[in-house]
Design a protein around this motif. Structure first.
Motif, PDB file in Angstrom:
ATOM      1  N   HIS A 213       0.825  -1.209   0.000  1.00 46.94           N
ATOM      2  CA  HIS A 213       0.000   0.000   0.000  1.00 46.94           C
ATOM      3  C   HIS A 213       0.862   1.262   0.000  1.00 46.94           C
ATOM      4  O   HIS A 213       0.572   2.226  -0.715  1.00 46.94           O
ATOM      5  N   ARG A 214       1.925   1.270   0.785  1.00 47.25           N
ATOM      6  CA  ARG A 214       2.797   2.455   0.805  1.00 47.25           C
ATOM      7  C   ARG A 214       3.481   2.656  -0.552  1.00 47.25           C
ATOM      8  O   ARG A 214       3.643   3.790  -1.007  1.00 47.25           O
ATOM      9  N   CYS A 215       3.864   1.566  -1.168  1.00 46.41           N
ATOM     10  CA  CYS A 215       4.486   1.650  -2.494  1.00 46.41           C
ATOM     11  C   CYS A 215       3.510   2.251  -3.501  1.00 46.41           C
ATOM     12  O   CYS A 215       3.883   3.107  -4.311  1.00 46.41           O
ATOM     13  N   ALA A 216       2.251   1.829  -3.452  1.00 49.46           N
ATOM     14  CA  ALA A 216       1.251   2.368  -4.375  1.00 49.46           C
ATOM     15  C   ALA A 216       1.032   3.856  -4.146  1.00 49.46           C
ATOM     16  O   ALA A 216       0.944   4.643  -5.096  1.00 49.46           O
ATOM     17  N   VAL A 217       0.922   4.249  -2.878  1.00 54.28           N
ATOM     18  CA  VAL A 217       0.708   5.664  -2.557  1.00 54.28           C
ATOM     19  C   VAL A 217       1.877   6.505  -3.061  1.00 54.28           C
ATOM     20  O   VAL A 217       1.686   7.548  -3.706  1.00 54.28           O
ATOM     21  N   TYR A 218       3.090   6.057  -2.775  1.00 57.82           N
ATOM     22  CA  TYR A 218       4.264   6.803  -3.244  1.00 57.82           C
ATOM     23  C   TYR A 218       4.356   6.779  -4.771  1.00 57.82           C
ATOM     24  O   TYR A 218       4.587   7.807  -5.412  1.00 57.82           O
ATOM     25  N   GLY A 219       4.134   5.612  -5.359  1.00 56.87           N
ATOM     26  CA  GLY A 219       4.265   5.492  -6.806  1.00 56.87           C
ATOM     27  C   GLY A 219       3.264   6.333  -7.568  1.00 56.87           C
ATOM     28  O   GLY A 219       3.562   6.855  -8.648  1.00 56.87           O
ATOM     29  N   ALA A 220       2.057   6.506  -7.003  1.00 54.47           N
ATOM     30  CA  ALA A 220       1.030   7.285  -7.688  1.00 54.47           C
ATOM     31  C   ALA A 220       1.320   8.779  -7.643  1.00 54.47           C
ATOM     32  O   ALA A 220       0.893   9.519  -8.547  1.00 54.47           O
ATOM     33  N   ALA A 221       2.034   9.244  -6.611  1.00 51.99           N
ATOM     34  CA  ALA A 221       2.294  10.689  -6.482  1.00 51.99           C
ATOM     35  C   ALA A 221       3.562  10.908  -5.670  1.00 51.99           C
ATOM     36  O   ALA A 221       3.508  11.321  -4.514  1.00 51.99           O
ATOM     37  N   PRO A 222       4.735  10.655  -6.268  1.00 52.52           N
ATOM     38  CA  PRO A 222       6.000  10.797  -5.513  1.00 52.52           C
ATOM     39  C   PRO A 222       6.198  12.191  -4.937  1.00 52.52           C
ATOM     40  O   PRO A 222       6.682  12.334  -3.806  1.00 52.52           O
ATOM     41  N   ALA A 223       5.816  13.214  -5.693  1.00 50.79           N
ATOM     42  CA  ALA A 223       6.029  14.579  -5.212  1.00 50.79           C
ATOM     43  C   ALA A 223       5.153  14.902  -4.007  1.00 50.79           C
ATOM     44  O   ALA A 223       5.505  15.749  -3.179  1.00 50.79           O
TER      45      ALA A 223
END
Length: 258
Positions: A213-223
């Motif tokens: 889940h954390r990977c998805a959150v970061y991957g969807a909006a790194p900035a």
């Protein structure tokens, strides 16, 4: 007119004219397709969790979101009920998602013990993630996807569907991060479970689900989430794109025009 049809017509006429349809025993028939919410009377120990779900309208909100996005060709009942420890899940035989009041009680206890404050907001986010995960199973079934009945592969796909649906919402990243924390708290509460997972449980270990889940959150909006940037997550934007594109392609037969 036959007697059954006459009876149906009379009931329909009464229901259409009465000012108090519930008192007259008139309940609208559930839709014959799509996700349909329902609440069952709870066991005594589950009354607080049942009341929370009723007040928050979470089951109704999640099913409305799913129905706005997808046109499923048959009814999938989403029922909140007392499960006596069986755990929330999806039954392909009945096309029924069960959200267990007792699961909510357990999650509330984890958050309130960790944070020392009421956990309504956190619990709401965990319920949203749970319902979308189970909806992922329902859609694997409806679309007869290749991961169907393949244990861990299907569970991972259901987690990725939850990511897809929640990240369509501007606040969905918060829901996923809260669910990730719930997995971390569950693992910490039972540290022996994840190093030696239940062989009958097809889910990934709790820490792995949290990291997904954390990977998805970061991957969807790194900035938007620089605090989540770590070397192991360098591939998360690519992983998220693959998740989004794969599920969107699979859902194409059911997608409503947006």
């Amino acid at each position: 007119m036959t007697l059954p049809r006459l009876r149906t017509a009379l009931v329909s006429a009464v229901c259409a004219t009465t000012l108090f349809p519930a008192l007259a025993g008139c309940q609208p028939a559930p839709p014959d397709r799509g996700f349909v919410p329902r609440h069952e009377e709870p066991a005594e120990a589950d009354r607080d969790s049942a009341g929370f779900l009723k007040r928050s309208q979470l089951v109704e909100r999640v099913t409305a979101d799913l129905n706005a996005y997808l046109d499923v060709p048959y009814r999938i009942t989403v029922v909140a009920r007392s499960c006596a420890g069986e755990g929330s899940g999806y039954d392909p035989g009945t096309h029924r998602i069960e959200l267990c009041y007792d699961d909510l009680t357990e999650d509330r206890h984890l958050f309130e013990e960790a944070d020392g404050r009421p956990a309504d907001e956190a619990l709401s986010e965990v319920v949203r993630e749970t319902l979308h995960h189970e909806a992922g199973h329902a859609l694997v079934d409806a679309l007869d996807l290749p991961v169907r009945d393949r244990g861990r592969a299907e569970e991972d796909a259901a987690d990725r569907f939850a990511q897809l649906m929640l990240l369509r919402d501007p606040r969905g990243d918060h829901a996923l991060l809260t669910a990730a924390r719930a997995y971390d708290l569950a693992a910490a509460a039972d540290p022996a479970r994840d190093p030696a997972p239940d062989p009958d449980d097809d889910h990934a270990p709790d820490p792995a689900r949290a990291e997904s889940h954390r990977c998805a959150v970061y991957g969807a909006a790194p900035a938007r989430h620089p605090d989540l940037a770590t070397p192991p997550r360098a591939d998360c934007p690519r992983t998220w794109t693959a998740t989004r594109d794969a599920w969107t392609a699979d859902l194409a037969p059911l997608l409503r025009r947006q």
